[in-house]
Design a protein around this motif. Structure first.
Motif, PDB file in Angstrom:
ATOM      1  N   GLN A 113       0.821  -1.210   0.000  1.00  0.00           N
ATOM      2  CA  GLN A 113       0.000   0.000   0.000  1.00  0.00           C
ATOM      3  C   GLN A 113       0.857   1.264   0.000  1.00  0.00           C
ATOM      4  OE1 GLN A 113      -3.326  -0.081  -0.352  1.00  0.00           O
ATOM      5  NE2 GLN A 113      -3.201  -2.316  -0.387  1.00  0.00           N
ATOM      6  N   THR A 114       2.086   1.144   0.483  1.00  0.00           N
ATOM      7  CA  THR A 114       2.968   2.317   0.548  1.00  0.00           C
ATOM      8  C   THR A 114       3.658   2.602  -0.780  1.00  0.00           C
ATOM      9  OG1 THR A 114       4.929   1.046   1.252  1.00  0.00           O
ATOM     10  CG2 THR A 114       3.405   1.798   2.975  1.00  0.00           C
ATOM     11  N   ILE A 115       3.519   1.699  -1.734  1.00  0.00           N
ATOM     12  CA  ILE A 115       4.137   1.908  -3.053  1.00  0.00           C
ATOM     13  C   ILE A 115       3.056   1.895  -4.131  1.00  0.00           C
ATOM     14  CG2 ILE A 115       6.433   1.039  -2.455  1.00  0.00           C
ATOM     15  CD1 ILE A 115       5.594  -1.680  -3.625  1.00  0.00           C
ATOM     16  N   SER A 116       1.944   2.573  -3.843  1.00  0.00           N
ATOM     17  CA  SER A 116       0.787   2.544  -4.740  1.00  0.00           C
ATOM     18  C   SER A 116       1.032   3.213  -6.083  1.00  0.00           C
ATOM     19  CB  SER A 116      -0.421   3.209  -4.060  1.00  0.00           C
ATOM     20  OG  SER A 116      -0.109   4.538  -3.677  1.00  0.00           O
ATOM     21  N   ASP A 117       2.173   3.875  -6.235  1.00  0.00           N
ATOM     22  CA  ASP A 117       2.490   4.509  -7.518  1.00  0.00           C
ATOM     23  C   ASP A 117       3.338   3.599  -8.410  1.00  0.00           C
ATOM     24  OD1 ASP A 117       4.630   4.603  -5.797  1.00  0.00           O
ATOM     25  OD2 ASP A 117       5.372   6.544  -6.529  1.00  0.00           O
ATOM     26  N   SER A 118       3.547   2.362  -7.989  1.00  0.00           N
ATOM     27  CA  SER A 118       4.427   1.456  -8.736  1.00  0.00           C
ATOM     28  C   SER A 118       3.629   0.445  -9.556  1.00  0.00           C
ATOM     29  CB  SER A 118       5.347   0.703  -7.774  1.00  0.00           C
ATOM     30  OG  SER A 118       4.590  -0.182  -6.963  1.00  0.00           O
ATOM     31  N   VAL A 119       4.290  -0.121 -10.552  1.00  0.00           N
ATOM     32  CA  VAL A 119       3.674  -1.174 -11.370  1.00  0.00           C
ATOM     33  C   VAL A 119       3.404  -2.397 -10.508  1.00  0.00           C
ATOM     34  CG1 VAL A 119       4.024  -2.715 -13.342  1.00  0.00           C
ATOM     35  CG2 VAL A 119       4.803  -0.338 -13.465  1.00  0.00           C
ATOM     36  N   PHE A 120       4.289  -2.658  -9.552  1.00  0.00           N
ATOM     37  CA  PHE A 120       4.127  -3.827  -8.685  1.00  0.00           C
ATOM     38  C   PHE A 120       2.849  -3.734  -7.864  1.00  0.00           C
ATOM     39  CE2 PHE A 120       4.910  -6.387  -4.856  1.00  0.00           C
ATOM     40  CZ  PHE A 120       5.289  -7.588  -5.449  1.00  0.00           C
TER      41      PHE A 120
ATOM     42  N   ILE B 100      13.949 -17.440   6.105  1.00  0.00           N
ATOM     43  CA  ILE B 100      14.646 -18.357   5.190  1.00  0.00           C
ATOM     44  C   ILE B 100      14.694 -17.808   3.775  1.00  0.00           C
ATOM     45  CG2 ILE B 100      14.557 -20.665   4.170  1.00  0.00           C
ATOM     46  CD1 ILE B 100      13.344 -21.640   6.817  1.00  0.00           C
ATOM     47  N   CYS B 101      13.562 -17.277   3.290  1.00  0.00           N
ATOM     48  CA  CYS B 101      13.488 -16.815   1.904  1.00  0.00           C
ATOM     49  C   CYS B 101      13.739 -15.314   1.737  1.00  0.00           C
ATOM     50  CB  CYS B 101      12.121 -17.174   1.312  1.00  0.00           C
ATOM     51  SG  CYS B 101      11.793 -18.945   1.266  1.00  0.00           S
ATOM     52  N   SER B 102      13.972 -14.611   2.838  1.00  0.00           N
ATOM     53  CA  SER B 102      14.335 -13.180   2.795  1.00  0.00           C
ATOM     54  C   SER B 102      13.336 -12.338   1.994  1.00  0.00           C
ATOM     55  CB  SER B 102      15.741 -13.011   2.201  1.00  0.00           C
ATOM     56  OG  SER B 102      16.686 -13.733   2.942  1.00  0.00           O
ATOM     57  N   GLY B 103      12.044 -12.616   2.191  1.00  0.00           N
ATOM     58  CA  GLY B 103      11.025 -11.880   1.457  1.00  0.00           C
ATOM     59  C   GLY B 103      11.042 -10.390   1.712  1.00  0.00           C
ATOM     60  N   GLY B 104      11.271  -9.993   2.961  1.00  0.00           N
ATOM     61  CA  GLY B 104      11.316  -8.573   3.293  1.00  0.00           C
ATOM     62  C   GLY B 104      12.456  -7.857   2.596  1.00  0.00           C
ATOM     63  N   TYR B 105      13.620  -8.489   2.576  1.00  0.00           N
ATOM     64  CA  TYR B 105      14.792  -7.895   1.908  1.00  0.00           C
ATOM     65  C   TYR B 105      14.550  -7.766   0.404  1.00  0.00           C
ATOM     66  CZ  TYR B 105      19.393  -7.679  -0.269  1.00  0.00           C
ATOM     67  OH  TYR B 105      20.461  -7.325  -1.053  1.00  0.00           O
ATOM     68  N   LEU B 106      14.035  -8.813  -0.215  1.00  0.00           N
ATOM     69  CA  LEU B 106      13.802  -8.797  -1.653  1.00  0.00           C
ATOM     70  C   LEU B 106      12.778  -7.745  -2.044  1.00  0.00           C
ATOM     71  CD1 LEU B 106      13.669 -12.655  -2.349  1.00  0.00           C
ATOM     72  CD2 LEU B 106      15.467 -11.072  -3.069  1.00  0.00           C
ATOM     73  N   LEU B 107      11.762  -7.558  -1.185  1.00  0.00           N
ATOM     74  CA  LEU B 107      10.712  -6.594  -1.502  1.00  0.00           C
ATOM     75  C   LEU B 107      11.233  -5.165  -1.510  1.00  0.00           C
ATOM     76  CD1 LEU B 107       7.673  -6.393  -2.103  1.00  0.00           C
ATOM     77  CD2 LEU B 107       7.300  -6.069   0.340  1.00  0.00           C
ATOM     78  N   LYS B 108      12.255  -4.900  -0.714  1.00  0.00           N
ATOM     79  CA  LYS B 108      12.770  -3.540  -0.601  1.00  0.00           C
ATOM     80  C   LYS B 108      13.832  -3.208  -1.652  1.00  0.00           C
ATOM     81  CE  LYS B 108      11.743  -3.393   4.332  1.00  0.00           C
ATOM     82  NZ  LYS B 108      12.281  -3.326   5.705  1.00  0.00           N
ATOM     83  N   LEU B 109      14.150  -4.173  -2.526  1.00  0.00           N
ATOM     84  CA  LEU B 109      15.084  -3.900  -3.609  1.00  0.00           C
ATOM     85  C   LEU B 109      14.425  -2.980  -4.628  1.00  0.00           C
ATOM     86  CD1 LEU B 109      16.646  -7.451  -4.154  1.00  0.00           C
ATOM     87  CD2 LEU B 109      17.652  -5.501  -2.961  1.00  0.00           C
ATOM     88  N   PRO B 110      15.199  -2.246  -5.417  1.00  0.00           N
ATOM     89  CA  PRO B 110      14.624  -1.323  -6.408  1.00  0.00           C
ATOM     90  C   PRO B 110      13.640  -1.992  -7.360  1.00  0.00           C
ATOM     91  CG  PRO B 110      16.972  -0.927  -6.149  1.00  0.00           C
ATOM     92  CD  PRO B 110      16.664  -2.166  -5.370  1.00  0.00           C
ATOM     93  N   THR B 111      13.933  -3.226  -7.744  1.00  0.00           N
ATOM     94  CA  THR B 111      13.023  -3.981  -8.599  1.00  0.00           C
ATOM     95  C   THR B 111      12.165  -4.874  -7.714  1.00  0.00           C
ATOM     96  OG1 THR B 111      14.689  -4.011 -10.361  1.00  0.00           O
ATOM     97  CG2 THR B 111      12.846  -5.549 -10.566  1.00  0.00           C
TER      98      THR B 111
END
Length: 387
Positions: free
Chosen positions: A53-60, A334-345
């Motif tokens: 919800q905090t990145i509502s301006d993104s394609v994602f 284990i899968c580092s979902g939080g880290y991956l989500l905060k990457l530029p892509t």
């Protein structure tokens, strides 16, 4: 086909085809993987919805809206159809019921024991605010640990618990099938479909309000009708895929439109649940699932050990990622979902899905070798008849 032809002889004829399918069909096994991927996508998106919800301006953000909610129901329906397709021609065995129960029980106890005795933090963390995964997290309590020994009674994982109950009814369902003509079978499917999906979607209706268990029966009778009579509407592989994809596009874009509309008209938010296509009782989701099921049913894939191996682990993957003590650890530890989500892509966060599959396959193999096989060897040692 002549509707007066003996249903019993028809079933016997189709049982011959079933005998050829005793070995794993990699086309259907690939569908299991697809169904599990759909469920994982739904549950992970639920877990990260606050952040998105905090990145509502993104394609994602729009990608998230497109796939949110309905993919879980979609995957569950696919699993129900696969089960119904095989169960309608197989004999009920106590051993299968016990094996399913032990699968649910052993995963629950293993995970609960690890987290309780090692006092591993697993709950209450916030991966958006914490620089370190375990900050502010707490271990499970003694009470929570004890509940791990009765996961089916408490319904820790609704699909697994309902499936266990559904299996108890399959011998009776099979006898019903033997008595039905093709026309009767069709009208039964139609009646159940209308009451369970179309009627269910009418706002404030009180005519029929089925539980999730109902949809196992609906899928069973639909899949068995397809198995016995092979309707011409499902005979074209390309058309099956096309209709399924079109329906999926309609569902996804409708959900995006509805969400944006409700955001601009918050006074209508209470009505969103009636029209947001996300639940298992929504008939468009069933249409998409049934046609995709038939696409994979007609698909011819050479027997693949890799596909079969990952498909065989899907139930363990389901139990692991839904486990109350382990799900957050799996996604964000284990899968580092939080880290991956905060990457530029942001789309790199989808790498959590293959990671969960790999972890689930490893866990499945270990559980089979060191838990399930020893348990059933012990049972057979004392000549306990599970058939």
């Amino acid at each position: 086909m002549n509707d007066k032809e003996s249903p019993v002889s028809l079933k016997a004829h189709n049982n011959l085809k079933y005998d050829k399918l005793v070995q794993r069909n990699s086309s259907i096994e690939l569908l299991r993987i697809f169904a599990m991927t759909s469920i994982l996508l739904c549950h992970f998106f639920m877990g990260i919805s606050t952040y998105v919800q905090t990145i509502s301006d993104s394609v994602f953000y729009y990608f998230h809206l497109f796939f949110s909610g309905w993919t879980g129901a979609f995957g569950n329906i696919l699993f129900m159809l696969i089960s119904g397709y095989y169960l309608c021609t197989s004999n009920f065995r106590i051993s299968k019921l016990i094996k399913l129960w032990f699968n649910i029980f052993s995963v629950s106890v293993i995970i609960g024991s690890v987290f309780y005795f090692f006092k591993h933090p697993s709950q209450g963390f916030n991966f958006f605010k914490s620089s370190f995964f375990f900050n502010n997290a707490t271990p499970i309590s003694l009470y929570q640990y004890l509940t791990c020994f009765i996961p089916t009674i408490l319904g820790h994982t609704w699909y697994a618990s309902r499936y266990l109950v559904f299996l108890l009814f399959t011998p009776f369902c099979k006898q019903i099938l033997e008595k039905l003509s093709q026309k009767q079978h069709f009208y039964l499917c139609l009646l159940m479909f209308i009451l369970g999906t179309v009627t269910k979607m009418i706002p404030a209706q009180r005519l029929y309000d089925p539980s999730n268990l109902f949809y196992f029966f609906l899928a069973y009778f639909i899949a068995s009708y397809i198995r016995f009579y092979e309707p011409s509407i499902f005979s074209n592989k390309a058309l099956n895929l096309l209709i399924s994809l079109i329906t999926i596009m309609v569902i996804g874009f409708w959900n995006i439109f509805l969400t944006l509309f409700i955001n601009n008209h918050p006074e209508l938010a209470e009505y969103k649940r009636f029209f947001h296509l996300t639940k298992i009782h929504m008939f468009p989701v069933w249409i998409a699932a049934v046609f995709l099921f038939n696409y994979f049913r007609l698909l011819t894939i050479k027997n693949s050990k890799i596909i079969n191996a990952f498909a065989s682990s899907t139930f363990d993957i389901y139990l692991l990622h839904c486990n109350f003590a382990f799900s957050s650890m799996l996604w964000f530890g284990i899968c580092s979902g939080g880290y991956l989500l905060k990457l530029p892509t942001h789309f790199l966060v989808l790498l959590v899905i293959p990671q969960v599959f790999i972890f689930g396959l490893i866990f499945h193999k270990i559980r089979l070798k060191f838990v399930e096989k020893p348990f059933f060897l012990f049972v057979s040692k004392y000549n306990v008849n599970l058939h």
